[in-house]
Each structure stands twice: as structure tokens, then as C-alpha cells.
Design a protein around this motif. Structure first.
Motif, short mmCIF file in Angstrom:
data_model
loop_
_atom_site.label_atom_id
_atom_site.label_comp_id
_atom_site.label_asym_id
_atom_site.label_seq_id
_atom_site.Cartn_x
_atom_site.Cartn_y
_atom_site.Cartn_z
N VAL A 16 0.86 -1.18 0.00
CA VAL A 16 0.00 0.00 0.00
C VAL A 16 0.90 1.23 0.00
N ARG A 17 0.61 2.15 -0.91
CA ARG A 17 1.35 3.41 -1.01
C ARG A 17 0.35 4.57 -1.12
N ALA A 18 0.65 5.66 -0.42
CA ALA A 18 -0.15 6.87 -0.51
C ALA A 18 0.74 8.00 -0.99
N VAL A 19 0.20 8.86 -1.84
CA VAL A 19 0.96 10.01 -2.35
C VAL A 19 0.79 11.17 -1.39
N THR A 20 1.90 11.78 -0.98
CA THR A 20 1.87 12.90 -0.04
C THR A 20 2.78 14.02 -0.55
N GLU A 21 2.65 15.16 0.09
CA GLU A 21 3.48 16.31 -0.29
C GLU A 21 4.71 16.45 0.60
N ARG A 22 4.83 15.61 1.62
CA ARG A 22 6.02 15.59 2.46
C ARG A 22 6.22 14.17 2.98
N PRO A 23 7.44 13.83 3.35
CA PRO A 23 7.69 12.45 3.80
C PRO A 23 7.12 12.18 5.19
N HIS A 24 6.68 10.95 5.39
CA HIS A 24 6.23 10.48 6.70
C HIS A 24 6.98 9.17 6.96
N PHE A 25 8.06 9.28 7.72
CA PHE A 25 8.91 8.12 7.93
C PHE A 25 8.38 7.25 9.07
N LEU A 134 -7.21 -6.84 5.44
CA LEU A 134 -7.16 -6.30 6.79
C LEU A 134 -5.74 -5.90 7.18
N ALA A 135 -4.75 -6.66 6.72
CA ALA A 135 -3.35 -6.31 6.98
C ALA A 135 -2.98 -5.00 6.29
N LEU A 136 -3.48 -4.81 5.07
CA LEU A 136 -3.24 -3.55 4.37
C LEU A 136 -3.94 -2.39 5.09
N ARG A 137 -5.14 -2.66 5.60
CA ARG A 137 -5.86 -1.63 6.37
C ARG A 137 -5.09 -1.28 7.64
N SER A 138 -4.43 -2.24 8.25
CA SER A 138 -3.64 -1.98 9.44
C SER A 138 -2.54 -0.96 9.16
N ILE A 139 -1.92 -1.07 7.99
CA ILE A 139 -0.91 -0.08 7.59
C ILE A 139 -1.56 1.26 7.31
N LEU A 140 -2.66 1.23 6.56
CA LEU A 140 -3.34 2.48 6.19
C LEU A 140 -3.80 3.24 7.42
N THR A 141 -4.26 2.52 8.44
CA THR A 141 -4.72 3.17 9.66
C THR A 141 -3.59 3.96 10.32
N ARG A 142 -2.38 3.42 10.30
CA ARG A 142 -1.23 4.14 10.88
C ARG A 142 -0.87 5.36 10.05
N LEU A 143 -1.02 5.26 8.73
CA LEU A 143 -0.76 6.43 7.89
C LEU A 143 -1.78 7.52 8.16
N GLU A 144 -3.04 7.12 8.31
CA GLU A 144 -4.10 8.10 8.58
C GLU A 144 -3.87 8.82 9.90
N ALA A 145 -3.30 8.09 10.88
CA ALA A 145 -3.01 8.70 12.17
C ALA A 145 -1.96 9.80 12.05
N ARG A 146 -1.20 9.79 10.96
CA ARG A 146 -0.20 10.84 10.70
C ARG A 146 -0.76 11.93 9.79
N GLY A 147 -2.05 11.89 9.53
CA GLY A 147 -2.68 12.93 8.73
C GLY A 147 -2.69 12.67 7.24
N ILE A 148 -2.33 11.45 6.81
CA ILE A 148 -2.33 11.10 5.39
C ILE A 148 -3.73 10.63 5.00
N VAL A 149 -4.37 11.37 4.13
CA VAL A 149 -5.73 11.04 3.70
C VAL A 149 -5.66 10.46 2.29
N THR A 150 -6.18 9.25 2.11
CA THR A 150 -6.22 8.60 0.80
C THR A 150 -7.68 8.33 0.45
N ARG A 151 -8.16 8.93 -0.62
CA ARG A 151 -9.57 8.84 -0.97
C ARG A 151 -9.88 7.74 -1.98
#
Length: 251
Positions: A16-25, A134-151
Motif C-alpha cells: 500500500v502506497r499513498a501520495v503525499t506532499e512531504r515524507p512520513h517516515f 485487513l493487513a493492508l488496512r492496518s498499515i493504512l490506519t497508521r498512515l491516517e493517524a499521521r494525517g495522510i488522507v487517501t480517498r
């Protein structure tokens, strides 16, 4: 290529990859990655070590096949069509090759939890597809907690040939999932070449001209709500399984 867009790959590894305007390590708590995409765009996300590999394991276990060709994939889809979302309460933890994200636990193990005598191959197949989602959602949930919104997402890889699996992804993630045309990696390489050679002025222009969807799945609200409960169980079971196994082997 734009913030709000993401990519799902169902190859041997689930990505799973999300496009952002700044890095989230990543951090000590959560193992995620970030790398430059182009311009001021970054790709952030994580990997599930057994994505399509989990379905290959199922095919070997239940069908005696070493690979999943188009005919077998259609047969598996027929099997799961008789099983409702949630696989009758059967939960699959897909850490057959360890866990890479969101926790870096390379010694983690997989599991089928909740087997009953009346279950058949269809239940296991659906649980496998749902477990990877569900495993991919587990990763996505952590990204969302950092403010990364994927529509919305675009799916690639051999697993994306399964309309049933793509629908599971849409329902579990609660996002529309489009399916990229075949050979998406080669198409992406050609896109970059055409920009470098001046055929197209920008990556955005090349993407508009070259990117195509071969299919699309919209999330079903009732199913997504049901998967909310399954996701809570997945998170708890994954953590408990690791602690149980780690404690046993280190004791």
C-alpha cells in the motif's frame, strides 16, 4: 500521482502506497517507509510480506496447485461467492513470511482462527483474501493517524485480476479501488521514458494520456461496517498471536 491517491499491489507481497506532499517516515512503534516520487511528491506506505503469496499457499493447501492461473482463480472466486463477507467468523492472519508493516516482526507467524466443522475451502479462501486486506488496512490506519488522507486506490499485480478480491479491498478499506491495466510496471516505465524524451511535458500529462482502468469496485457501506468489527478482531488477534508465540519461543 496526486495527494489523496494511493496504490495497492497484490503481487507476492501486498503493498500500500499513498501520495503525499512531504515524507512520513517510520518510527520505533510503526514500520512504514517513505521515498521521493517526483517533484515535491512522496510515496509513503508499507508492505505485507504475504499478499498474493497467501493465495498461492491456499492453492497448494486446498487445490494441490503450485500457482494460481486464470482458471484456478475463477474456481476460487466461485468458491467464495457462496460465503458471506466475514467468512463465517473465520479470521486469517497473513504473516506466513513474517510481518514487515506496520510492525517489523520478521519472526511473526500466520494463523487461521475460528475454524468450524461446517466450513469448507470457500471459507478459507475468503478468509485469506480478507486477511490480506485487513493487513493492508492496518498499515493504512497508521498512515491516517499521521494525517495522510487517501480517498481512492489503484490496484495492480496478479491478485488484482480477481474482481472478488478487489471488491474485498474496497469493502475493507472503505475506498473506491480501480484496477490498472495489465503490466502496470512496464507502463509506468514507458511513461517516465516518454516524459524524459519530451513526448509529454510532465508526468501529469503523461498519466492523463496513458493511465487506464480495467475495472473498478466501490465500497459497500453495509459490508464496510461489518469489516470494522473484523478489523478490531484482526488487530487484537495479530498482537496476541505474536506475544503468545514470542513468549513460548523465548521462555
Amino acid at each position: 500521482i496526486r495527494p489523496g491517491q494511493g496504490c495497492l499491489t497484490l503481487g507476492t507481497v501486498g503493498v500500500v502506497r499513498a501520495v503525499t506532499e512531504r515524507p512520513h517516515f517510520g518510527s520505533r512503534e510503526f514500520s512504514t517507509i517513505a521515498y521521493p516520487l517526483f517533484g515535491r511528491r512522496w510515496a509513503c506506505g508499507g508492505d505485507v510480506a504475504s499478499g498474493g503469496r497467501a493465495l498461492q499457499w491456499f492453492a497448494r493447501l486446498c487445490h494441490g496447485r503450485d500457482g494460481v492461473d486464470a482458471a484456478l482463480l475463477r474456481a476460487i472466486e466461485r468458491e467464495i461467492s457462496a460465503v458471506p463477507p466475514g467468512a463465517g467468523g473465520l479470521l486469517f492472519i497473513p504473516h506466513l513470511g513474517g510481518e514487515v508493516s506496520p510492525h517489523r516482526r520478521l519472526d511473526a507467524r500466520g494463523a487461521l482462527i475460528g475454524l468450524r466443522a461446517e466450513m469448507d475451502r470457500g471459507h478459507i479462501a475468503r478468509a485469506v483474501m480478507e486477511g490480506v486486506a485487513l493487513a493492508l488496512r492496518s498499515i493504512l490506519t497508521r498512515l491516517e493517524a499521521r494525517g495522510i488522507v487517501t480517498r481512492q486506490f489503484r490496484a495492480t499485480g496478479g491478485g488484482a485480476r480477481s474482481a472478488a478480491w478487489v471488491q474485498v479491498l474496497a469493502d475493507v478499506l472503505g475506498r473506491p479501488v480501480g484496477v490498472a491495466e495489465e503490466e502496470a510496471s512496464a507502463r509506468g516505465a514507458a511513461l517516465l521514458l516518454f516524459v524524459a524524451q519530451g513526448v509529454y511535458r510532465t508526468i501529469e500529462e503523461a498519466s492523463r494520456a496513458m493511465a487506464r482502468e480495467a475495472g473498478r469496485a466501490e465500497p459497500r457501506r453495509a459490508h464496510h461496517a461489518a469489516y470494522d468489527e473484523a478489523f478490531a478482531k484482526y488487530e487484537e488477534a495479530s498482537e496476541m498471536l505474536y506475544r503468545l508465540d514470542h513468549g513460548r519461543r523465548s521462555g
